[in-house]
Design a protein around this motif. Structure first.
Motif, PDB file in Angstrom:
ATOM      1  N   ARG A 224      -0.989   2.801   4.441  1.00 60.36           N
ATOM      2  CA  ARG A 224       0.054   3.390   3.591  1.00 60.36           C
ATOM      3  C   ARG A 224       0.979   4.277   4.425  1.00 60.36           C
ATOM      4  O   ARG A 224       2.191   4.276   4.250  1.00 60.36           O
ATOM      5  CB  ARG A 224      -0.594   4.196   2.466  1.00 60.36           C
ATOM      6  CG  ARG A 224       0.397   4.770   1.472  1.00 60.36           C
ATOM      7  CD  ARG A 224      -0.303   5.569   0.387  1.00 60.36           C
ATOM      8  NE  ARG A 224      -0.888   6.782   0.884  1.00 60.36           N
ATOM      9  CZ  ARG A 224      -0.215   7.910   1.140  1.00 60.36           C
ATOM     10  NH1 ARG A 224       1.071   7.966   0.950  1.00 60.36           N
ATOM     11  NH2 ARG A 224      -0.831   8.983   1.579  1.00 60.36           N
TER      12      ARG A 224
ATOM     13  N   ALA B 240       0.840  -1.208   0.000  1.00 63.92           N
ATOM     14  CA  ALA B 240       0.000   0.000   0.000  1.00 63.92           C
ATOM     15  C   ALA B 240       0.867   1.246   0.000  1.00 63.92           C
ATOM     16  O   ALA B 240       0.487   2.283  -0.534  1.00 63.92           O
ATOM     17  CB  ALA B 240      -0.918  -0.001   1.226  1.00 63.92           C
ATOM     18  N   GLY B 241       2.047   1.162   0.612  1.00 64.55           N
ATOM     19  CA  GLY B 241       2.955   2.302   0.661  1.00 64.55           C
ATOM     20  C   GLY B 241       4.361   1.851   0.992  1.00 64.55           C
ATOM     21  O   GLY B 241       4.559   0.858   1.687  1.00 64.55           O
TER      22      GLY B 241
END
Length: 197
Positions: free
Chosen positions: A176, A35-36
């Motif tokens: 994230r 996600a990040g």
């Protein structure tokens, strides 16, 4: 079944987003949809070939995301779990058993060899490889498992020990933002708590 994704690969010519193919999962590994990912000075040094693991390699050691699939021996996380990724440790040496995983006796090989402990690579093909076959002289050209994770990719192949489960039903945007906790908080907090205080 091998997994195809995209990853930021550091090569002598620079860093590019490339299509890569991971091997099947080993029993203690999992795929994480990232996600990040944050960038650390260690990533920059590795891309410049002035760190333990040299290019070509998939960068990233500050990642967070969601578990996609797990190997047969993985018990700590399940598909769908949110996780923050950290460095890899063995969990079985005397230091790990004493709660000192940062001093794991196998930390070098697990984090900076770019391969599994048995010598097998995890990347079987990358778009920028010589001839596009993913191998040079019978070995994968691109290293993975940087700090046990190589998280600058859409999907990362990681060892179970790299995962810290995030409880509480956080959304994708919050997960994230957790990416830098894997190195930035550990390193920064460690320096403050153990050096400055």
């Amino acid at each position: 079944m091998p997994l195809k994704t995209e990853a930021h690969v550091a090569r002598a010519s620079g860093i590019t987003l490339e299509k890569v193919t991971y091997t099947d999962l080993a029993p203690d590994e999992l795929y994480v949809e990232i996600a990040g990912a944050s960038v650390c000075h260690s990533d920059v040094r590795a891309a410049q070939a002035s760190f333990h693991l040299k290019p070509p390699l998939i960068l990233g050691h500050e990642g967070a995301g969601y578990v996609l699939a797990v190997g047969s021996n993985v018990t700590y996380v399940s598909p769908g779990d949110a996780v923050v990724l950290a460095f890899c440790w063995c969990g079985i040496c005397r230091r790990c058993k004493a709660g000192k995983s940062a001093y794991c006796e196998r930390i070098g090989g697990l984090n900076f060899s770019g391969r599994r402990e048995d010598g097998r690579g995890v990347v079987v093909g990358a778009e920028g490889d010589e001839g596009g076959k993913g191998e040079v002289n019978g070995k994968a050209e691109v290293s993975g498992l940087f700090f046990g994770q190589s998280s600058m990719s859409r999907v990362a192949l990681v060892r179970e020990e790299c995962c810290v489960k995030v409880e509480g039903g956080w959304g994708r945007e919050e997960v994230r933002r957790f990416a830098s906790l894997g190195c930035g908080l550990q390193t920064g907090a460690g320096a403050i708590l153990y050096v400055l205080l």
